[in-house]
Design an enzyme around this catalytic site. Structure first.
Site, PDB file in Angstrom:
ATOM      1  N   HIS A 101      51.915  74.098  73.872  1.00 23.06           N
ATOM      2  CA  HIS A 101      50.576  73.525  73.951  1.00 23.06           C
ATOM      3  C   HIS A 101      49.828  73.618  72.635  1.00 23.06           C
ATOM      4  O   HIS A 101      48.919  72.834  72.389  1.00 23.06           O
ATOM      5  CB  HIS A 101      49.761  74.227  75.035  1.00 23.06           C
ATOM      6  CG  HIS A 101      50.207  73.907  76.413  1.00 23.06           C
ATOM      7  ND1 HIS A 101      50.114  72.651  76.961  1.00 23.06           N
ATOM      8  CD2 HIS A 101      50.777  74.689  77.368  1.00 23.06           C
ATOM      9  CE1 HIS A 101      50.581  72.670  78.194  1.00 23.06           C
ATOM     10  NE2 HIS A 101      50.998  73.885  78.461  1.00 23.06           N
ATOM     11  N   GLU A 102      50.177  74.578  71.809  1.00 22.91           N
ATOM     12  CA  GLU A 102      49.483  74.732  70.548  1.00 22.91           C
ATOM     13  C   GLU A 102      50.254  74.041  69.419  1.00 22.91           C
ATOM     14  O   GLU A 102      50.285  72.827  69.337  1.00 22.91           O
ATOM     15  CB  GLU A 102      49.243  76.215  70.250  1.00 22.91           C
ATOM     16  CG  GLU A 102      47.976  76.745  70.895  1.00 22.91           C
ATOM     17  CD  GLU A 102      48.213  77.151  72.353  1.00 22.91           C
ATOM     18  OE1 GLU A 102      47.222  77.202  73.087  1.00 22.91           O
ATOM     19  OE2 GLU A 102      49.347  77.416  72.747  1.00 22.91           O
ATOM     20  N   PHE A 103      50.929  74.788  68.576  1.00 27.80           N
ATOM     21  CA  PHE A 103      51.556  74.172  67.401  1.00 27.80           C
ATOM     22  C   PHE A 103      52.977  73.683  67.655  1.00 27.80           C
ATOM     23  O   PHE A 103      53.489  72.856  66.905  1.00 27.80           O
ATOM     24  CB  PHE A 103      51.532  75.142  66.223  1.00 27.80           C
ATOM     25  CG  PHE A 103      50.153  75.453  65.719  1.00 27.80           C
ATOM     26  CD1 PHE A 103      49.148  74.502  65.789  1.00 27.80           C
ATOM     27  CD2 PHE A 103      49.853  76.682  65.181  1.00 27.80           C
ATOM     28  CE1 PHE A 103      47.872  74.769  65.325  1.00 27.80           C
ATOM     29  CE2 PHE A 103      48.577  76.969  64.713  1.00 27.80           C
ATOM     30  CZ  PHE A 103      47.584  76.011  64.792  1.00 27.80           C
TER      31      PHE A 103
END
Length: 282
Positions: free
Chosen positions: A85-87
């Site tokens: 979901h982030e990087f």
């Protein structure tokens, strides 16, 4: 100097696999240190599962994330880089991309004996995040007798905040962020809302213990006026709404409209300053 490197990295989209998302994409420092969305941006096809907490004053939290999964900011950064979901990236790719930037290479070489490494990237980001503190709210200055007075409604809101029991969870230097608490002590808001999701189980997702179901890290109330929407699911759009919900779920009390407005008046005094300006005022 290391914090200065971290600040550059905070805005650097090369940390993400898509080259489109940086820390600053979800943590807007010109606003409240969050993203003003119910559920945060995601690098994956599906939506993010939780509301983005503010990065301001995170150094004062005893754990990081709503579920308290990480004890340190360094652990959290390590996870964010590889999380879908982030990087959604790998350290090999990040180091390779940054190593092609001569200015970044020079800065790392000047500050770290071994240059650009996973550990040093994390360290620089942590050093920058340590600078993201917002002192000198009106309430801070009132407590210091620093020439600030509070209105009758603000003082009554402060009294209610203590006497009604809000202060049992929201206390300390960060006015929260220093303990876990079950969301729904007196009333099961999540069950009433329905559509139960993984994130709703809170700390249980970390410990696998049923006793931790719906348990979350108590959020800081600093700068709460500029960090809407509220709750882990972003379902409370206004301060009035979240105060009303907290009264029922955590205090077992239906607060009157006047009490809600007075507590809100107190909460509005908790907005601090970043780089000499009130948080949320670029």
């Amino acid at each position: 100097e290391r914090a200065a490197i971290g600040e550059l990295l905070f805005y650097d989209t090369r940390l993400s696999n898509s080259n489109e998302i940086a820390c600053a994409s979800c943590h807007h420092l010109e606003l409240g240190g969050d993203d003003d969305k119910p559920l945060g941006l995601s690098n994956a096809a599906e939506k993010h599962i939780v509301n983005t907490p503010t990065v301001f004053n995170a150094i004062y939290n005893f754990r990081q994330q709503w579920d308290g999964a990480f004890k340190t900011m360094a652990e959290q950064i390590e996870h964010k880089l590889i999380n879908q979901h982030e990087f959604n990236n790998t350290w090999g790719q990040v180091i390779s991309a940054l190593s092609k930037d001569n200015d970044i290479v020079r800065m790392f070489d000047e500050q770290y004996n071994d240059g650009i490494t996973r550990e040093n990237i994390i360290d620089a980001l942590v050093e920058f995040e340590k600078t993201l503190v917002t002192p000198d709210s009106r309430f801070d200055r009132y407590l210091r007798s620093d020439g600030v007075t509070l209105s009758d409604d603000e003082l009554e809101g402060y009294r209610l905040f203590k006497e009604r029991g809000c202060v049992a969870c929201h206390q300390g230097v960060n006015i929260g962020g220093n303990l876990f608490q079950k969301f729904g002590v007196f009333y099961n808001y999540i069950a009433e809302r329905g559509d139960i999701r993984t994130a709703d189980f809170g700390r249980m997702n970390v410990t696998s213990r049923f006793i931790d179901e719906h348990v979350f890290k108590v959020p800081s109330l600093r700068n709460i006026a500029v960090t809407a929407p509220y709750l882990h699911d972003g379902s409370a759009e206004t301060l009035e709404e979240v105060v009303r919900i907290m009264g029922v779920t955590q205090l077992g009390s239906e607060l009157t409209e006047e009490e809600i407005e007075q507590i809100k008046a107190f909460l509005l005094t908790l907005t601090g300053e970043y780089k000499g300006n009130p948080v949320g005022e670029d």
